[in-house]
Every structure is written in structure tokens, then in C-alpha cells.
Design an enzyme around this catalytic site. Structure first.
Site, PDB file in Angstrom:
ATOM      1  N   GLY A  79      -4.072  22.865  38.268  1.00 10.50           N
ATOM      2  CA  GLY A  79      -4.200  23.794  39.384  1.00 10.50           C
ATOM      3  C   GLY A  79      -4.218  25.251  38.976  1.00 10.50           C
ATOM      4  O   GLY A  79      -3.683  26.107  39.691  1.00 10.50           O
ATOM      5  N   GLY A 121      -6.744  27.180  39.052  1.00  5.55           N
ATOM      6  CA  GLY A 121      -7.522  27.901  40.060  1.00  5.55           C
ATOM      7  C   GLY A 121      -6.697  28.254  41.279  1.00  5.55           C
ATOM      8  O   GLY A 121      -6.780  29.377  41.797  1.00  5.55           O
ATOM      9  N   ASP A 149      -7.780  23.075  22.818  1.00  3.49           N
ATOM     10  CA  ASP A 149      -9.160  22.589  22.791  1.00  3.49           C
ATOM     11  C   ASP A 149      -9.996  23.509  21.920  1.00  3.49           C
ATOM     12  O   ASP A 149      -9.893  24.738  22.028  1.00  3.49           O
ATOM     13  CB  ASP A 149      -9.771  22.581  24.199  1.00  3.49           C
ATOM     14  CG  ASP A 149      -9.121  21.576  25.130  1.00  3.49           C
ATOM     15  OD1 ASP A 149      -8.374  20.725  24.624  1.00  3.49           O
ATOM     16  OD2 ASP A 149      -9.377  21.649  26.345  1.00  3.49           O
ATOM     17  N   LYS A 209      10.943  16.763  31.037  1.00  2.75           N
ATOM     18  CA  LYS A 209      10.811  17.003  29.604  1.00  2.75           C
ATOM     19  C   LYS A 209      10.100  18.336  29.357  1.00  2.75           C
ATOM     20  O   LYS A 209       8.996  18.560  29.840  1.00  2.75           O
ATOM     21  CB  LYS A 209      10.022  15.867  28.952  1.00  2.75           C
ATOM     22  CG  LYS A 209      10.775  14.528  28.929  1.00  2.75           C
ATOM     23  CD  LYS A 209      12.018  14.618  28.042  1.00  2.75           C
ATOM     24  CE  LYS A 209      12.738  13.285  27.950  1.00  2.75           C
ATOM     25  NZ  LYS A 209      13.966  13.394  27.131  1.00  2.75           N
ATOM     26  N   CYS A 241     -27.042  19.295  54.920  1.00  4.15           N
ATOM     27  CA  CYS A 241     -28.038  19.221  53.845  1.00  4.15           C
ATOM     28  C   CYS A 241     -28.720  17.845  53.870  1.00  4.15           C
ATOM     29  O   CYS A 241     -29.518  17.577  54.762  1.00  4.15           O
ATOM     30  CB  CYS A 241     -27.383  19.540  52.507  1.00  4.15           C
ATOM     31  SG  CYS A 241     -28.567  19.921  51.193  1.00  4.15           S
ATOM     32  N   MET A 276     -28.526  16.181  57.221  1.00  6.17           N
ATOM     33  CA  MET A 276     -29.530  16.557  58.224  1.00  6.17           C
ATOM     34  C   MET A 276     -30.833  15.825  57.958  1.00  6.17           C
ATOM     35  O   MET A 276     -31.475  15.308  58.879  1.00  6.17           O
ATOM     36  CB  MET A 276     -29.765  18.061  58.206  1.00  6.17           C
ATOM     37  CG  MET A 276     -31.004  18.468  59.005  1.00  6.17           C
ATOM     38  SD  MET A 276     -31.214  20.244  59.151  1.00  6.17           S
ATOM     39  CE  MET A 276     -32.996  20.345  59.387  1.00  6.17           C
ATOM     40  N   HIS A 319     -25.183  24.844  53.751  1.00  4.73           N
ATOM     41  CA  HIS A 319     -23.825  24.351  53.487  1.00  4.73           C
ATOM     42  C   HIS A 319     -22.802  25.291  54.136  1.00  4.73           C
ATOM     43  O   HIS A 319     -22.303  26.215  53.489  1.00  4.73           O
ATOM     44  CB  HIS A 319     -23.576  24.263  51.980  1.00  4.73           C
ATOM     45  CG  HIS A 319     -24.276  23.132  51.314  1.00  4.73           C
ATOM     46  ND1 HIS A 319     -23.706  21.890  51.157  1.00  4.73           N
ATOM     47  CD2 HIS A 319     -25.524  23.047  50.789  1.00  4.73           C
ATOM     48  CE1 HIS A 319     -24.565  21.080  50.550  1.00  4.73           C
ATOM     49  NE2 HIS A 319     -25.675  21.758  50.320  1.00  4.73           N
ATOM     50  N   GLU A 333     -19.774  24.855  54.764  1.00  2.00           N
ATOM     51  CA  GLU A 333     -18.417  24.757  54.206  1.00  2.00           C
ATOM     52  C   GLU A 333     -18.121  25.856  53.197  1.00  2.00           C
ATOM     53  O   GLU A 333     -16.956  26.194  52.959  1.00  2.00           O
ATOM     54  CB  GLU A 333     -18.199  23.378  53.563  1.00  2.00           C
ATOM     55  CG  GLU A 333     -19.018  23.100  52.316  1.00  2.00           C
ATOM     56  CD  GLU A 333     -20.368  22.443  52.585  1.00  2.00           C
ATOM     57  OE1 GLU A 333     -20.873  21.742  51.690  1.00  2.00           O
ATOM     58  OE2 GLU A 333     -20.910  22.649  53.688  1.00  2.00           O
TER      59      GLU A 333
END
EC number: 6.3.4.2
Length: 552
Positions: free
Chosen positions: A16, A18, A151, A191, A383, A386, A520, A522
Site C-alpha cells: 500500500g 500508493g 530488487d 516479527k 466502454c 456500452m 470511463h 470512474e
């Protein structure tokens, strides 16, 4: 001068970062500071546009048409600053830029290396991203570095951040490290060793975190915080516990209560006003005390990984806040509808078919559309949702039995949905595509404003025009629109330049609430304001539930 907060992650991914970065930004913005956020992704893809949702989750589209990481959606939902293409970049973009410069001869015959050329380019991208903020010159730019410390892919980004903090000088940059403190059930204790090793890895490359955000499934006891502080060389008050919450909108208050913003402001020598998180408290209060409840079925093929629909889920949550309604989302695999029929939809108060790509599962989605239309259940198609609504209407109402999209059946004689070959972007530039075009970065992307047909449900929801973001290659074919309109379908919004259908609906004489949108919506919903389309959809679901209750 802009100051920087670098947010890194350790032990495992998906902790998390972000949400933590966005929550810190929300607190700093509430203190009167101008804030922007950047996301640095270590993968070599130029952008996530062609990555599988199972690999990457949702692709968030910015106003200026960039296909970006889903964290940018969190950023826009938590602060008022809008994100742009410059707010997200990848290893692929960095190398692409450096190689272009090398080919031009910009490096004057030098050997091009990771240090200094790649790391310098990363720093330039960070500063350019901060400078392009829509809020003007930001006081603070929060830079989230993707991946996990250790990484190999993340190393150039971490090195660039280290160099940048050194170059900018004291009190100009600080580091926040998010790490996991796992609870081992068999031992009955938390831990701290993974966190100690993660901080050690950071210190090996010359980064000393100023704050540790310790993720756990419970609040970390004081004695464990003291141990982490001692072994990581981070002050005890800067070891902040971040436990699991039932709403991400509780995180700003959680971090503020433990003094995160105070520590950051002290480190960066900033003296803003006190934080005012009353808006967030009010949102959480509404979320936790709904007055009514509905169940909405989301029919898709990525339902096993809900990260694929992150912004959509949040938009429904925002609508729940602004309608005082608990919205239960049931995820329905469209392939199962193809096999088992639509009986699993019969208890739903509304049906939503989101965007997507490819042929798999489309007939199940079309079955869901038909059920919603015939049963008078509120339907929202986004999108692809529809496009499939138009295909279903063409087949089952107009009588075009072979109606399909060329995406699924290139040889269909009734190409109700087809590839867009030419359109204008948001700057008015003509874009063209063919079947042979590359997949990456070749869709119709970004915001576009278009007028709405008077007297329609779309006008009731949006007003005279609509300005939303797009991400699609295929569009309703205008050649078939007269037949669709003769059958009763209404095209309620069109693009002003190319006359492309943007919204469709059924008249109330045919259906109480049936809407499809090519864009979109959202992506522009926020918890502060909600979104008129999703609010209307939830209200329609409530009305349907009440009507069914009266009949029962």
C-alpha cells in the site's frame, strides 16, 4: 523551491505504498501546502497499456491521455491536484530517452552507463514531473518508487533518489520507508526482523530513512516499535504503525494521529497551518452509517482480481457516501453466465458491465445485458459495456442477428461496433489507426468534451455537456445508428468533431434506467464530490429494490 519526499517499500510488494503516499499528500494539502505526487515504475514496459490486468491491475488514464499505474488514481482521489503523463514514468521510458539522446550525439562520444546517465535522466524526469504540476509550483512532491528494496530493477531509481537528496542539500528531501511487520500465528507475536533487514538494505546503498511506516494486521506495540527504532536507527516517534483498516479513507487520520506530517514538515523545514481532516472524518462517518442498502452485480472476466476494476469500485463507494447507501458489489464471471445462464443475476438491484478487451466472456456479458433490459433492472455499461449493450439491442430488438464487433468477429456482415480509424485528440490533432497499427499507445485516450442531446436522461445527469476520459479502439458504427434509433435506442451524446456516439440510453417508456457510455467516468470520481452518473445509478438501484419490495 519544491521539496521532495521519497516513498520506498520493503520486504514484499502490495503493502500500500500508493495509499500511504496519497494519504500523506492529503494531510499536507489539508495544511495548506501545494502537493503533487509521482510514481516511478521499475518495469521495462514503456507504459502499462499493453500489460495484462492479471499482471498489473487497472490502467488509469489521465486527463492528457497517458496510460498509467493505478496508484495515480489513488493520488487524484486523495488530493485536488490532477495527474498528467509526467507524473508516472518507467524504466522503459528512461532508457528510451537516453538511447534517443545517445543517437543524437548528446553525450559527445562518452560511454553511456547506468551511473551517471540513467540516474541523471531519472532525476530530470522527477524534476520535470514536479514542475508540470497542475497546482503550480508545488511545495512538496511525493515520489513513490515502485518495487521492493533489494530488487535489481529498483536500484537505479533508489540511486537517483540518493543522489538527488545529496544534490538538493539538507532539509530539501526526506525518505519514508514502508515495510512489513508480519504476525506469526504459531509464535503468537509480530516479527521485526524483516523490517530490520529491509532498512539495512537501504542503508547499504546510502539511504537512511527518516520515517518507517510499519504495516501489520494490528497496531504495533510500543516495545516492538522501540526494538525497530534501535535496530534501524530511526527515532522511535518516527516508527509509525499502519494497521489494516476497513476503509482506505481512514488512513490520513491514522497517519496524522501518529505525527507523520509533523515529522515530515520538521525535516523539510516547513511551517504550514495545522491539519484539518474534518472532510475525511465526515466521509468515513457517512460510509460507516448508511441509511439503505443495494446489491450491484459487476459482470466481467477479471473478477478474480478486483484490482483490475479499482477506480470503478471506488466510484461506487463514492456514490454510496453521497447517497447514504451501502453498496454491495457482487463480482460475476461472465464465462459462467455463458455456461449456467442468468439465474445468478435475479436477486440483483442493478447490473454493471465494465470495460475490457478480447472475445472471451463477451457472450456472457451480452446475456447479462439482455437480462437487465428485459427485466427492467438498472443497467450501466462502460466502454465495452456500452458496445455490448448496442450489440444486444441490435440482435434482440432490431433483428440484426449477426450484429457484432469486429474486435470479436472481423468477418461479421453486421459491424455494429468497428475500429475507429480517425479521430481528433484533445488538442485537436488528427489521429489515425489501422488494423496493423501497434497495440501500445494507439487507442483513443484522454479527456474530450462533447454536447449532450437535450431532453435525455444524460442531460438530467450531466447537464448540457460531458467531459470524460477515454481508452478504446472500437466505437459504435454510425452506419447502423438509424436502424438502432428506429428501434427506440437513443444516442444521447456525440463527439463534436467526428460525430462518434459517446452515450446511449433507452427511453423511460422502454426501461427505467438503461445507460451506456463509451468513456470511463470512474476515472474522475472522487470521495469529496462523488460522480453524477454513479450517484444516479445507485439511486436507480434503490428505486428498483423498493419497487420489487412493494410487489413482493
Amino acid at each position: 523551491m519544491t521539496k521532495y519526499v521519497f516513498v520506498t517499500g520493503g520486504v514484499v510488494s502490495s503493502l500500500g505504498k500508493g495509499i500511504a503516499a496519497a494519504s500523506l499528500a492529503a494531510i499536507l494539502e489539508s495544511r495548506g501546502l501545494k502537493v503533487t505526487l509521482l510514481k516511478l515504475d521499475p518495469y521495462i514496459n514503456v507504459d502499462p497499456g499493453t500489460m495484462s490486468p492479471f499482471q498489473h491491475g487497472e490502467v488509469f488514464v489521465t486527463e492528457d491521455g497517458a496510460e498509467t499505474d493505478l496508484d495515480l488514481g489513488h493520488y487524484e482521489r486523495f488530493i485536488s491536484t490532477k495527474m498528467r503523463k509526467a507524473n508516472n514514468f518507467t524504466t522503459g521510458q528512461i532508457y528510451e530517452s537516453v538511447i534517443r539522446k545517445e543517437r543524437r550525439g548528446d553525450y559527445l562520444g562518452k560511454t553511456v552507463q547506468v551511473i551517471p546517465h540513467i540516474t541523471n535522466e531519472i532525476q530530470a524526469f522527477i524534476e520535470r514531473g514536479a514542475a508540470s504540476a497542475t497546482c503550480g509550483e508545488p511545495d512538496v512532491a511525493i515520489v513513490e518508487i515502485g518495487g521492493t528494496v533489494g530488487d535489481i530493477e529498483s536500484l537505479p531509481f533508489l540511486e537517483a533518489a540518493r543522489q538527488m537528496s545529496l544534490r538538493l542539500g539538507r532539509n530539501s528531501a526526506c525518505f519514508v520507508h514502508l515495510t512489513l511487520v508480519p504476525y506469526v500465528a504459531t509464535a503468537g507475536e509480530l516479527k521485526t526482523k524483516p523490517t530490520q533487514h529491509s532498512v539495512q538494505k537501504l542503508r547499504e546503498i546510502g539511504i537512511l530513512p527518516h520515517v518507517l511506516l510499519c504495516r501489520a494486521d494490528r497496531r504495533i506495540p510500543d516495545d516492538e516499535s522501540k526494538k525497530i527504532s534501535m535496530f534501524s536507527n530511526v527515532p522511535e516517534d518516527a516508527v509509525i504503525s499502519v494497521w489494516d483498516a476497513d476503509s482506505i479513507y481512514k488512513i490520513p487520520q491514522m497517519l496524522h494521529d501518529q505525527g507523520l506530517d509533523r515529522i515530515i514538515c520538521e525535516e523539510l523545514k516547513l511551517s504550514p497551518k495545522d491539519a484539518d481532516l474534518s472532510m475525511w472524518s465526515a466521509l468515513v462517518e457517512k460510509l460507516e452509517n448508511p441509511k439503505q442498502e443495494v446489491t450491484i452485480g459487476m459482470v466481467g472476466k477479471y473478477v478474480d482480481l478486483t484490482e483490475s476494476y479499482k477506480s470503478l469500485i471506488e466510484a461506487l463507494r463514492h456514490a454510496s457516501i453521497h447517497t447514504s447507501t451501502k453498496v454491495n458489489i457482487e463480482y460475476i464471471d461472465s464465462e459462467e453466465l455463458e455456461t449456467n445462464g442468468v439465474d445468478s443475476l435475479k436477486h440483483l438491484d442493478a447490473v454493471l458491465v465494465p470495460g475490457g478487451f478480447g472475445r472471451r466472456g463477451t457472450e456472457g456479458k451480452i446475456a447479462a445485458v439482455r437480462y437487465a433490459r428485459e427485466s427492467k433492472v438498472p443497467y450501466l455499461g462502460i466502454c465495452l459495456g456500452m458496445q455490448l449493450a448496442v450489440i444486444e439491442f441490435a440482435r434482440d430488438v432490431v433483428g440484426l442477428k449477426q450484429a457484432n464487433s469486429t474486435e470479436f468477429d472481423p468477418d461479421t456482415p453486421e459491424r455494429v461496433v468497428a475500429l475507429i480509424t480517425e479521430w481528433y485528440d484533445r488538442e485537436g490533432k488528427v489521429e489515425t489507426r489501422t488494423e496493423e497499427s501497434d497495440l501500445g499507445g494507439t487507442m483513443r485516450l484522454g479527456s474530450q468534451r462533447c454536447p449532450i442531446k437535450p431532453g435525455t436522461m444524460a442531460e438530467e445527469i450531466y447537464g448540457k455537456d460531458v467531459n470524460e476520459r477515454h481508452r478504446h479502439r472500437y466505437e459504435v458504427n454510425n452506419r447502423f445508428v438509424p436502424q438502432l434509433e428506429a428501434g427506440g435506442l437513443i444516442i444521447s451524446a456525440r463527439t463534436p468533431s467526428e460525430d462518434l456516439p459517446e452515450m446511449m440510453e433507452l427511453p423511460r417508456s422502454m426501461h427505467p434506467w438503461f445507460v451506456g457510455v463509451q468513456f470511463h467516468p470512474e476515472f474522475t470520481s472522487t470521495p469529496r464530490d462523488g460522480h453524477p452518473l454513479f450517484r444516479s445509478f445507485v439511486e436507480a438501484a434503490l428505486a428498483n429494490k423498493q419497487a420489487r419490495g412493494v410487489q413482493a
